[in-house]
Design a protein around this motif. Structure first.
Motif, PDB file in Angstrom:
ATOM      1  N   GLU A 133       0.822  -1.203   0.000  1.00  0.00           N
ATOM      2  CA  GLU A 133       0.000   0.000   0.000  1.00  0.00           C
ATOM      3  C   GLU A 133       0.864   1.264   0.000  1.00  0.00           C
ATOM      4  O   GLU A 133       0.557   2.233  -0.680  1.00  0.00           O
ATOM      5  N   ASP A 134       1.957   1.223   0.776  1.00  0.00           N
ATOM      6  CA  ASP A 134       2.866   2.378   0.827  1.00  0.00           C
ATOM      7  C   ASP A 134       3.295   2.769  -0.580  1.00  0.00           C
ATOM      8  O   ASP A 134       3.330   3.939  -0.934  1.00  0.00           O
ATOM      9  N   THR A 135       3.664   1.744  -1.359  1.00  0.00           N
ATOM     10  CA  THR A 135       4.157   2.010  -2.704  1.00  0.00           C
ATOM     11  C   THR A 135       3.033   2.496  -3.611  1.00  0.00           C
ATOM     12  O   THR A 135       3.165   3.508  -4.288  1.00  0.00           O
ATOM     13  N   PHE A 171       0.285   3.959  -2.912  1.00  0.00           N
ATOM     14  CA  PHE A 171      -0.192   5.301  -2.609  1.00  0.00           C
ATOM     15  C   PHE A 171       0.916   6.347  -2.705  1.00  0.00           C
ATOM     16  O   PHE A 171       0.700   7.506  -2.383  1.00  0.00           O
ATOM     17  N   SER A 172       2.107   5.929  -3.123  1.00  0.00           N
ATOM     18  CA  SER A 172       3.164   6.893  -3.449  1.00  0.00           C
ATOM     19  C   SER A 172       3.185   7.196  -4.940  1.00  0.00           C
ATOM     20  O   SER A 172       3.958   8.029  -5.394  1.00  0.00           O
ATOM     21  N   TRP A 173       2.372   6.482  -5.704  1.00  0.00           N
ATOM     22  CA  TRP A 173       2.294   6.782  -7.132  1.00  0.00           C
ATOM     23  C   TRP A 173       1.799   8.206  -7.319  1.00  0.00           C
ATOM     24  O   TRP A 173       0.943   8.686  -6.568  1.00  0.00           O
TER      25      TRP A 173
END
Lengths: 135, 418
Positions: A11-13, A15-17
């Motif tokens: 999710e971290d990745t 939502f870093s898009w």
């Protein structure tokens, strides 16, 4: 046979898009789905809000309401597809095509025992943000 | 950027707060931690395209960063020979579980500490924001300079100075106690909201440049909620930034003029962000522990839920501003309540509410603007004109001035017609 395809990713990745990256992935996925939709193989599809919006009800007496997802894992359940495929091989082909345009994470394929199409009105599906308003 | 590199970039960005936070705890020095992280990123760029990103990017970067910094120290002291590059990049499989053991327990406090050092009270708000963007978010100095519309050299100097200041402030590296942790959290939440408002209150000319601030604040608020998943105020903060940010596309017209909330094209609002914001405030309010972020988010939620301005629940908004006033008394909040009061009880009561604020808000654009609008509604046109003239003189952006100008024009037209 009906299968649920559960989409896991960090999710971290995800939502870093950037907004552009996100839009591109969604557009690429839509392109992959097109052919499968046309063949009548893909049913309901959902993208879940981040796990920070999740709440878990732990059954018991009394039941406990807990903030957050059921399982704390490295990758989170971020969405799912319901597909109607001939066999596992075909579902895995679908997953490989999706994965080619959306790297990272995993798809979990779960054959279904039972499915009820339910009775969601069309507008609940089209504009969920107006329906899930707080009290 | 190829999709491969974009993917690695996103993974590194996501892992950064945890990795730099852990490296800071090891080395107790921000520059060393940042250098170690940089080195780890360089190795990731070489290593990941070939082998694919590791499952736990943060642990990989922590271990590789720590090893490379230690190697660097050994090299400078000529004690031992450097292991080959390949030996280091191959460590991941063996060392990932160890990194997890090392860092699992510290994860939350590491990130909180990293964010907290940017909130040093002696630093002015813009420097806190610049530091957070540099240290926590990992934006380049060039990107930050662009956001603040200053030269790269000037921003470099500002950040260096701010870093010098926080280096002297002694941040304890032990795990904080419960009270200290909640104090840190409050400071960090405020800083995150500052990042957001710095992006959101920009006029049209700067809005484009500052848009990344709103995205970054959303990301930081999301990160905080992951660290503190049961804190209703953190849910409120994320809901607040999501609900306000959702209106971004509707806030300026094609000519760059500010569009008032009630005149905005609501179909331009971001339905996804609104949905998430509403879900979060719903969840937060179940805790029955209200706080300023939740109340502000609840106000934003009431605006977001109204499909047309007429459907806005003004009585509820007025009550919420009343609650906010009781929690954090401020003339600006009273002014906001007065706007709701004017919708519920009429401009007379609203005017009575804000007249006593004159001494506090005489230099404030919005006070004169609101006062002019209430006077205009009451038909006291000459006084309204005076208030608008004062407002225009105090306008911070061309858009604000243009908005007041349109009301003055309306007055003039009325005068002519009358």
């Amino acid at each position: 046979m009906l299968y649920a395809v559960l989409c896991y990713n960090s999710e971290d990745t995800v939502f870093s898009w950037s907004a552009e990256q996100d839009a591109k992935v969604m557009a690429d996925l839509a392109k992959v789905q097109e052919r499968w939709l046309a063949a009548g193989k893909v049913g309901p599809t959902a993208r879940l809000m981040p796990t920070s919006a999740a709440t878990t009800l732990r059954k018991g007496d009394p039941p406990m309401v807990i903030d957050g997802p059921f399982a704390e894992t490295k990758e989170q359940l971020l969405g799912f597809y319901l597909v109607n495929c001939d066999d596992l091989e075909e579902v895995l082909t679908f997953c490989k095509e999706l994965g080619a345009v959306n790297p990272g994470g995993a798809y979990e394929v779960r054959p279904l025992h039972f499915f009820n199409n339910g009775a969601l009105p069309a507008d609940a599906v089209a504009a969920p943000q107006r329906e899930s308003a707080p009290a | 950027m190829s999709s491969d590199l974009a993917w690695i970039d996103a993974a590194i960005t996501a892992a950064r707060p945890q990795a730099v936070g852990a490296l800071l705890r090891y080395f107790r020095d921000l520059d060393t931690a940042e250098e170690a992280f940089q080195e780890a990123c360089l190795r990731a760029l070489r290593n990941w395209p070939e082998k694919g990103p590791p499952r736990d990017a943060a642990s990989w970067l922590i271990m590789v960063g720590r090893n490379s910094a230690l190697d660097g120290k050994r090299k400078t002291s000529r004690l031992t020979e450097l292991p080959s590059e390949e030996a280091i990049t191959d460590l991941e499989d063996v060392e990932t579980p160890m990194a997890e053991r090392l860092d699992g327990a510290h994860y939350r406090d590491d990130i909180l500490r990293l964010m907290f050092i940017c909130c040093h009270p002696e630093l002015p708000a813009t420097q806190q924001i610049a530091l957070a963007l540099r240290i926590v978010s990992g934006l380049t100095v060039k990107q930050i300079a662009r956001v603040f519309l200053v030269s790269e050299a000037a921003m470099e100097q500002r950040i260096t100075r701010a870093k010098g200041r926080i280096a002297k402030a002694e941040v304890p590296f032990e795990a904080p106690g419960a009270i200290e942790r909640s104090e840190r959290l409050a400071a960090v939440m405020y800083m995150v909201y500052l990042v957001f408002t710095e992006g959101y209150t920009a006029g049209f000319e700067t809005a484009q440049a500052r848009a990344p601030l709103c995205d970054e604040a959303t990301r930081l608020a999301r990160l905080l909620l992951r660290l503190f998943p049961t804190e209703p105020e953190v849910m409120g903060l994320l809901a607040l930034v999501l609900l306000q940010h959702a209106r971004t596309k509707a806030r300026f017209d094609a000519d760059g003029n500010a569009v008032l909330l009630e005149d905005q094209d609501r179909t331009l609002w971001d339905g996804q962000a609104i949905g998430e914001g509403l879900a979060l405030i719903d969840k937060a309010m179940r805790h029955r522990k209200p706080g300023p972020y939740q109340v502000q988010a609840a106000i934003a939620a009431l605006h977001a839920r109204a499909e047309t301005p007429d459907e806005t629940d003004w009585p509820q908004i007025e009550a919420l501003y009343g609650a906010l006033e009781a929690m954090t008394p401020s003339p600006v909040i009273t002014l906001n309540r007065a706007v709701a009061t004017s919708k519920v009880k009429g401009p007379g009561e609203a005017l009575a509410l804000i007249e006593p604020l004159g001494p506090a808000l005489d230099g404030y654009f919005y006070w004169h603007g609101a006062r002019g609008a209430f006077l205009l509604q009451l038909g006291r046109n000459a006084e309204a004109r005076e208030a608008f003239d004062r407002a225009i003189a105090l306008a911070n952006t061309a858009a604000e001035a243009a908005h007041i100008r349109s009301q003055i024009d309306r007055l003039a037209a009325e005068a002519k017609a009358g």
